[in-house]
Design a protein around this motif. Structure first.
Motif, PDB file in Angstrom:
ATOM      1  N   LEU A 253       0.835  -1.187  -0.180  1.00 37.52           N
ATOM      2  CA  LEU A 253      -0.029  -0.122   0.059  1.00 37.52           C
ATOM      3  C   LEU A 253       0.863   0.999  -0.084  1.00 37.52           C
ATOM      4  CD1 LEU A 253      -3.004  -0.769   2.874  1.00 37.52           C
ATOM      5  CD2 LEU A 253      -3.014  -1.259   0.247  1.00 37.52           C
ATOM      6  N   VAL A 254       1.918   1.345   0.777  1.00 34.24           N
ATOM      7  CA  VAL A 254       3.057   2.509   0.920  1.00 34.24           C
ATOM      8  C   VAL A 254       3.147   2.637  -0.858  1.00 34.24           C
ATOM      9  CG1 VAL A 254       4.787   3.817   1.080  1.00 34.24           C
ATOM     10  CG2 VAL A 254       3.557   2.396   3.257  1.00 34.24           C
ATOM     11  N   PRO A 255       4.018   2.117  -1.088  1.00 31.18           N
ATOM     12  CA  PRO A 255       4.373   2.324  -2.551  1.00 31.18           C
ATOM     13  C   PRO A 255       2.822   3.162  -3.800  1.00 31.18           C
ATOM     14  CG  PRO A 255       5.440   0.189  -2.137  1.00 31.18           C
ATOM     15  CD  PRO A 255       4.465   0.796  -1.125  1.00 31.18           C
ATOM     16  N   VAL A 256       2.309   1.609  -3.400  1.00 26.54           N
ATOM     17  CA  VAL A 256       0.933   2.671  -4.170  1.00 26.54           C
ATOM     18  C   VAL A 256       0.016   3.856  -4.179  1.00 26.54           C
ATOM     19  CG1 VAL A 256      -1.214   1.656  -4.731  1.00 26.54           C
ATOM     20  CG2 VAL A 256      -0.149  -0.306  -4.569  1.00 26.54           C
ATOM     21  N   TRP A 257       0.349   4.332  -3.041  1.00 30.45           N
ATOM     22  CA  TRP A 257      -0.140   5.571  -2.442  1.00 30.45           C
ATOM     23  C   TRP A 257       0.534   6.482  -2.434  1.00 30.45           C
ATOM     24  CZ3 TRP A 257       1.768   8.643   2.007  1.00 30.45           C
ATOM     25  CH2 TRP A 257       0.656   9.390   2.185  1.00 30.45           C
ATOM     26  N   ILE A 258       1.927   6.468  -2.625  1.00 25.39           N
ATOM     27  CA  ILE A 258       2.754   7.327  -3.143  1.00 25.39           C
ATOM     28  C   ILE A 258       3.005   7.334  -4.798  1.00 25.39           C
ATOM     29  CG2 ILE A 258       5.378   7.749  -3.098  1.00 25.39           C
ATOM     30  CD1 ILE A 258       5.739   6.455  -0.831  1.00 25.39           C
ATOM     31  N   VAL A 259       3.030   6.237  -5.298  1.00 25.49           N
ATOM     32  CA  VAL A 259       2.663   6.876  -6.856  1.00 25.49           C
ATOM     33  C   VAL A 259       1.914   7.289  -7.604  1.00 25.49           C
ATOM     34  CG1 VAL A 259       2.445   5.408  -8.848  1.00 25.49           C
ATOM     35  CG2 VAL A 259       4.686   4.300  -7.301  1.00 25.49           C
ATOM     36  N   SER A 260       0.172   7.039  -6.618  1.00 30.65           N
ATOM     37  CA  SER A 260      -0.852   7.282  -6.911  1.00 30.65           C
ATOM     38  C   SER A 260      -0.976   9.369  -7.062  1.00 30.65           C
ATOM     39  CB  SER A 260      -1.939   6.713  -6.361  1.00 30.65           C
ATOM     40  OG  SER A 260      -1.886   7.713  -5.317  1.00 30.65           O
ATOM     41  N   PHE A 261      -0.018   9.876  -6.426  1.00 33.69           N
ATOM     42  CA  PHE A 261      -0.200  11.111  -6.025  1.00 33.69           C
ATOM     43  C   PHE A 261       0.682  11.237  -7.520  1.00 33.69           C
ATOM     44  CE2 PHE A 261      -0.559  10.688  -1.451  1.00 33.69           C
ATOM     45  CZ  PHE A 261      -1.523  11.648  -1.395  1.00 33.69           C
ATOM     46  N   SER A 262       1.631  10.539  -8.419  1.00 33.00           N
ATOM     47  CA  SER A 262       1.932  11.503  -9.753  1.00 33.00           C
ATOM     48  C   SER A 262       0.950  10.893 -10.527  1.00 33.00           C
ATOM     49  CB  SER A 262       3.494  10.909  -9.670  1.00 33.00           C
ATOM     50  OG  SER A 262       3.022   9.207  -9.372  1.00 33.00           O
TER      51      SER A 262
ATOM     52  N   SER B  36      12.402   1.728  -6.881  1.00 34.86           N
ATOM     53  CA  SER B  36      13.437   1.492  -5.745  1.00 34.86           C
ATOM     54  C   SER B  36      13.127   1.576  -4.620  1.00 34.86           C
ATOM     55  CB  SER B  36      15.155   1.575  -5.726  1.00 34.86           C
ATOM     56  OG  SER B  36      15.400   0.143  -7.270  1.00 34.86           O
ATOM     57  N   LEU B  37      13.413   3.685  -3.858  1.00 36.88           N
ATOM     58  CA  LEU B  37      12.850   4.222  -2.856  1.00 36.88           C
ATOM     59  C   LEU B  37      11.328   3.511  -2.629  1.00 36.88           C
ATOM     60  CD1 LEU B  37      14.255   6.333  -0.717  1.00 36.88           C
ATOM     61  CD2 LEU B  37      13.739   7.583  -1.674  1.00 36.88           C
ATOM     62  N   LEU B  38      10.419   3.839  -2.906  1.00 30.57           N
ATOM     63  CA  LEU B  38       9.770   3.615  -3.104  1.00 30.57           C
ATOM     64  C   LEU B  38       8.981   2.175  -2.211  1.00 30.57           C
ATOM     65  CD1 LEU B  38       7.434   5.155  -5.527  1.00 30.57           C
ATOM     66  CD2 LEU B  38       8.299   6.543  -3.311  1.00 30.57           C
TER      67      LEU B  38
ATOM     68  N   LEU C 272      11.784   0.505  -0.845  1.00 29.61           N
ATOM     69  CA  LEU C 272      12.279   0.168   0.194  1.00 29.61           C
ATOM     70  C   LEU C 272      11.714   0.891   1.746  1.00 29.61           C
ATOM     71  CD1 LEU C 272      15.348  -0.912   1.416  1.00 29.61           C
ATOM     72  CD2 LEU C 272      15.506   2.410   1.382  1.00 29.61           C
ATOM     73  N   LEU C 273      10.964   2.454   1.137  1.00 32.20           N
ATOM     74  CA  LEU C 273      10.042   2.443   2.213  1.00 32.20           C
ATOM     75  C   LEU C 273       8.733   1.269   2.646  1.00 32.20           C
ATOM     76  CD1 LEU C 273       9.053   6.523   0.210  1.00 32.20           C
ATOM     77  CD2 LEU C 273      10.911   5.584   2.815  1.00 32.20           C
ATOM     78  N   GLY C 274       7.972   0.826   1.089  1.00 28.08           N
ATOM     79  CA  GLY C 274       7.830   0.289   1.854  1.00 28.08           C
ATOM     80  C   GLY C 274       7.883  -1.476   2.433  1.00 28.08           C
ATOM     81  N   PHE C 275       8.717  -1.956   2.296  1.00 27.10           N
ATOM     82  CA  PHE C 275       9.830  -2.980   3.251  1.00 27.10           C
ATOM     83  C   PHE C 275       9.709  -2.736   4.555  1.00 27.10           C
ATOM     84  CE2 PHE C 275      13.701  -4.551   4.416  1.00 27.10           C
ATOM     85  CZ  PHE C 275      13.223  -6.210   4.197  1.00 27.10           C
ATOM     86  N   PHE C 276      10.138  -1.669   4.526  1.00 28.50           N
ATOM     87  CA  PHE C 276      10.587  -1.064   6.513  1.00 28.50           C
ATOM     88  C   PHE C 276       9.046  -0.137   6.822  1.00 28.50           C
ATOM     89  CE2 PHE C 276      14.960   0.306   4.713  1.00 28.50           C
ATOM     90  CZ  PHE C 276      15.398  -1.039   5.945  1.00 28.50           C
ATOM     91  N   ALA C 277       8.303  -0.222   6.408  1.00 27.28           N
ATOM     92  CA  ALA C 277       6.909  -0.242   6.682  1.00 27.28           C
ATOM     93  C   ALA C 277       5.790  -1.415   7.139  1.00 27.28           C
ATOM     94  CB  ALA C 277       5.869   0.871   5.689  1.00 27.28           C
ATOM     95  N   GLY C 278       6.264  -2.185   6.753  1.00 25.23           N
ATOM     96  CA  GLY C 278       5.538  -3.752   6.341  1.00 25.23           C
ATOM     97  C   GLY C 278       6.469  -4.319   7.745  1.00 25.23           C
ATOM     98  N   LEU C 279       7.571  -4.043   7.802  1.00 24.36           N
ATOM     99  CA  LEU C 279       8.493  -4.890   8.700  1.00 24.36           C
ATOM    100  C   LEU C 279       7.856  -3.979  10.139  1.00 24.36           C
ATOM    101  CD1 LEU C 279      10.804  -6.630   9.315  1.00 24.36           C
ATOM    102  CD2 LEU C 279      12.369  -4.762   9.390  1.00 24.36           C
TER     103      LEU C 279
END
Length: 471
Positions: free
Chosen positions: A220-229, A451-453, A455-462
């Motif tokens: 969800l985190v990467p999808v949410w960020i990408v959706s703004f673009s 990649s950064l998105l 990575l953010l999702g990876f750590f958010a899930g963790l």
């Protein structure tokens, strides 16, 4: 020799990453890298080869007593050619034949315009809504299929919905992230979770309960960020042609082939659980059944124009063999590192020097974006046996060793980290390699934009996993 192999792997990996700069296809580099690494391996000092797995080498010599008459160099070369290379090639071939079968079934659906039935039901013209819909479908499908098959289906579907290559790259990257996240929380969604499940390191109900929310958040985190673009609407022409496509034998058969194809893909994990045969056996059986169905269909409809273009032999000619050869090269290159013991040394180094399951698994997750996660997880499984709670309680550092009981935190974390960590680089997972091959997604583009998105999702899930543990 080990240092030389590591440096060669890094050099080859860099050339693959810079494909768009050098103009040399990544498959060519992967194939050369594979053979170069095995060549260095076979000329390594005999002691180094034997030390990588003394037990396996001694068993091979015992089974082949005639080798006792040879010198150590001849013994180790014979061991590599007739044992190690055959074993590693067998593991890689399972993946390649599975990929070939899955791509054939999906391509068969595609040439019959079976995906039109799905595109007709996608009513939205909003790019944001389409992104969320694609991510949700991919995450859900990957939980019941494996992430590689899901990526093949969704990337193929994507080509029916979007004309812009840049937009397809964005959506395709989200498919990679969602497929890996969806595959991490079920025992059949990813090769590594299948390994842990079969090895009794985890149970199906427990892993699904423990990793569902972490995996969902990592998507969800990467999808949410990408959706703004994403702004604006899809052009009316984007899916107009797809909507008008019909099967050469009619809409009814178009839908039948779609349903049969999806059922065949879904039947693979069921077949595996019933027979214990590897997934490539199931997909081979299903491809054979689809083949018979289409042969009977077109034998009954000889009047169909250009009917041979819709039979399996024609479909097989149109499969992207470059992607399959790339898999062969990169997986056999990693297999050479595994065979000489580099991955085992890495696992033991992490355990001794770090000795913290959270940090160890984070590093394994990050490494899985570079190195195939299957040998990484296999090395970790070999390093720690599954303990009973009673045994763990009697060992030194009982609290630490409790993480290695069935459904212990170490096994849950390795399933999550190895699965979702592969999204950090496009080359880090089977889903990523499939998307890279089918949509020609550029390595550097993915590194810069996705990649950064991931990575953010990876750590958010963790973080969600740790929060669940605290609660």
């Amino acid at each position: 020799m080990i240092t030389g192999m590591i440096l060669l792997f890094i050099a080859g990996y860099t050339l693959i990453a810079l494909e768009h700069k050098t103009g040399i296809n990544k498959t060519a580099i992967a194939l050369i890298l594979c053979i170069a690494l095995w060549t260095l391996y076979i000329f390594a000092p005999p002691a180094q080869i034997i030390d990588a797995d003394k037990t396996k080498f001694q068993e091979y010599i015992t089974e082949n007593p005639a080798l006792n008459q040879q010198n150590p160099t001849e013994q180790t070369q014979n061991f590599i050619v007739n044992e190690e290379m055959i074993y590693q090639l067998g593991n890689v071939a399972e993946i390649l034949f599975y990929l070939l079968g899955a791509m054939a079934i999906v391509t068969l659906i595609d040439v019959h315009h079976g995906f039109t039935g799905i595109t007709r039901r996608i009513r939205t013209h909003s790019k944001k809504k389409l992104l969320w819909l694609i991510a949700f479908l991919t995450f859900s499908l990957s939980a019941i299929l494996d992430n590689m098959t899901t990526a093949i289906i969704m990337v193929t579907l994507l080509g029916k919905l979007l004309d812009s290559q840049k937009e397809r790259w964005v959506f395709g990257s989200i498919i990679v992230i969602a497929a890996n996240a969806g595959g991490a929380w079920t025992p059949i969604g990813d090769v590594t979770t299948i390994m842990l499940w079969i090895g009794n390191n985890i149970t199906s109900a427990h892993i699904m309960k423990s990793l569902f929310f972490p995996s969902l958040v990592s998507c969800l985190v990467p999808v949410w960020i990408v959706s703004f673009s994403l702004k604006g609407q899809l052009a009316a022409a984007d899916n107009a042609s797809a909507i008008n496509e019909t099967s050469p034998v009619g809409t009814k058969q178009q839908n039948i082939i779609l349903i049969l194809g999806i059922l065949c893909l879904l039947a693979v994990p069921v077949f595996k659980s019933l027979t214990q045969l590897p997934p490539f056996a199931g997909i081979t059986l299903m491809l054979g059944l689809m083949w018979i169905y289409t042969e009977i269909l077109y034998n009954r409809h000889p009047q169909v124009p250009l009917q041979n273009q819709y039979r399996i032999p024609y479909v097989l000619k149109n499969i992207d063999l470059s992607t399959i050869l790339f898999f062969l090269g990169i997986l056999m290159a990693v297999a050479a590192l595994e065979a000489i013991g580099i991955l085992n040394h890495l696992s033991h180094f992490l355990d001794v020097k770090i000795h913290n399951i959270y940090f160890v698994n984070i590093i394994i997750g990050l490494l899985s974006s570079i190195i195939d996660n299957v040998p990484l997880v296999a090395a970790a499984m070999g390093m720690y046996p599954v303990l009973s709670p009673e045994t763990a309680a009697t060992l030194p550092e009982a609290q630490y060793m409790a993480n290695f009981v069935q459904n212990g935190a170490f096994w849950e974390l390795i399933a999550y980290c190895a699965g979702t960590g592969g999204s950090i680089l496009i080359i880090g997972s089977a889903a990523g390699v499939v998307a890279m091959g089918l949509e020609k997604i550029n390595f550097i583009w993915y590194l810069k934009h996705i990649s950064l998105l991931a990575l953010l999702g990876f750590f958010a899930g963790l973080g969600i996993y740790l929060l669940q543990e605290l609660l």
